[in-house]
Design an enzyme around this catalytic site. Structure first.
Site, PDB file in Angstrom:
ATOM      1  N   HIS A 129      22.378  41.798  66.093  1.00  0.00           N
ATOM      2  CA  HIS A 129      22.736  40.708  67.122  1.00  0.00           C
ATOM      3  C   HIS A 129      21.549  39.552  66.993  1.00  0.00           C
ATOM      4  CE1 HIS A 129      24.974  38.316  70.051  1.00  0.00           C
ATOM      5  NE2 HIS A 129      23.902  37.954  70.633  1.00  0.00           N
ATOM      6  N   GLU A 221      18.687  72.675  51.263  1.00  0.00           N
ATOM      7  CA  GLU A 221      19.554  73.292  52.298  1.00  0.00           C
ATOM      8  C   GLU A 221      18.958  74.679  52.106  1.00  0.00           C
ATOM      9  OE1 GLU A 221      22.231  70.469  50.229  1.00  0.00           O
ATOM     10  OE2 GLU A 221      20.467  71.345  49.839  1.00  0.00           O
ATOM     11  N   CYS A 254      24.838  75.943  48.015  1.00  0.00           N
ATOM     12  CA  CYS A 254      24.502  75.790  49.270  1.00  0.00           C
ATOM     13  C   CYS A 254      25.389  75.722  50.235  1.00  0.00           C
ATOM     14  CB  CYS A 254      23.809  74.405  49.416  1.00  0.00           C
ATOM     15  SG  CYS A 254      22.162  74.236  48.487  1.00  0.00           S
TER      16      CYS A 254
END
Length: 298
Positions: A129, A221, A254
């Site tokens: 913003h 992983e 994985c």
């Protein structure tokens, strides 16, 4: 994006500079600007921002965010005034200075609770913003407010600051990024980091380690899982996986390796720009796990 960061408030989240830099880059890209840019950022408390309001705006009250552009863009936004931007060049940093943003941490924290999302997202939103104000946008009319809100929502989406992500999620992602920087990838040049969170709250990092005999390579992983198991952890609730350039969805091996220790878990992914959240069950539906063997023996 380069930040001149000043933390005056107690309890600021770690890795804040990396988060805001990513949001700043997204704002500059959304404006279509070329080159390097910087902004000043002060994270203060309610009294600090109240003082700034009193000194700069003759308003004796705290607010959530204040913006002070370094240049004015009377008939457009920053992209329409390249010469004015060039006049804001800072030789020391090599960047064009856009201005300064002040945010109240207590206000950000209260608003995050009010809206039911993470402090990370609220700080990112307030910074976005403020950045849009530095770039020449305003919200004085309903049309201007709608335009700014649409841009803010787009920037939040592009930087992975989803309302669904928690502060714990962002912290886990940052630890995955740390692990990524330690990856050994002389062959693929594709570093990946992972951080696994056990049900007891402990976290375990892993990175991919490549080998000249390619089949001996171990993924981030599985590296995190074997480290966790070595430390006595067996039950896991979430894993964050980080890479750069493309979204690091875990390979099939994985996914099955993770399935050994959890039928389902939260899976967070980042390519350095965006964040996606999914689950192991979504990535590996109708899966085979330890209980499948127990059922077969029964």
């Amino acid at each position: 994006m380069h930040l001149e960061l000043s933390i005056e408030a107690q309890g600021a989240p770690e890795k804040l500079e990396a988060l805001l830099s990513r949001v700043g880059d997204a704002c500059v890209a959304r404006e279509g600007l070329q080159g390097k840019y910087q902004a000043g950022f002060v994270l203060t408390d309610d009294e600090g921002i109240r003082t700034v309001n009193r000194q700069m705006r003759a308003t004796d009250m705290p607010t959530d965010v204040l913006s002070f552009p370094s240049a004015a863009y009377p008939n457009g936004t920053a992209r329409s005034y390249p010469e004015r931007l060039r006049r804001e060049f800072d030789a020391q940093s090599g960047c064009m200075h856009l201005g300064d943003i002040v945010v109240s941490l207590p206000r950000a924290r209260a608003q995050a609770e009010q809206y039911g999302h993470s402090l990370w997202r609220e700080l990112g939103f307030l910074f976005a913003h403020g950045m849009l104000h530095l770039l020449g946008y305003d919200h004085g009319t309903q049309q201007e407010r709608a335009r700014m809100r649409a841009m803010e929502d787009e920037i939040m989406e592009n930087t992975g600051l989803s309302r669904e992500l928690t502060d714990a999620d962002f912290a886990l992602l940052e630890r995955a990024k740390e692990a990524m920087r330690r990856a050994y990838v002389p062959y693929s040049q594709y570093p990946v980091g992972a951080c696994l969170r056990a049900e007891d709250g402990r976290e375990f990092q892993g990175c991919n380690v490549e080998n000249a005999s390619f089949g001996m390579t171990i993924c981030a992983e599985r590296n995190a899982v074997t480290t966790a198991v070595t430390e006595g952890a067996r039950r896991f609730e979430a894993i964050a996986i980080a890479a750069a350039g493309s979204m690091p969805y875990p390979c099939g091996a994985c996914r099955q390796f993770l399935r050994e220790f959890a039928k389902d878990m939260r899976v967070l992914l980042t390519d350095g720009r965006q964040v996606r959240a999914t689950t192991l069950q979504a990535l590996l539906p109708d899966s085979f796990g330890p209980e499948s063997l127990e059922e077969a023996r029964a």
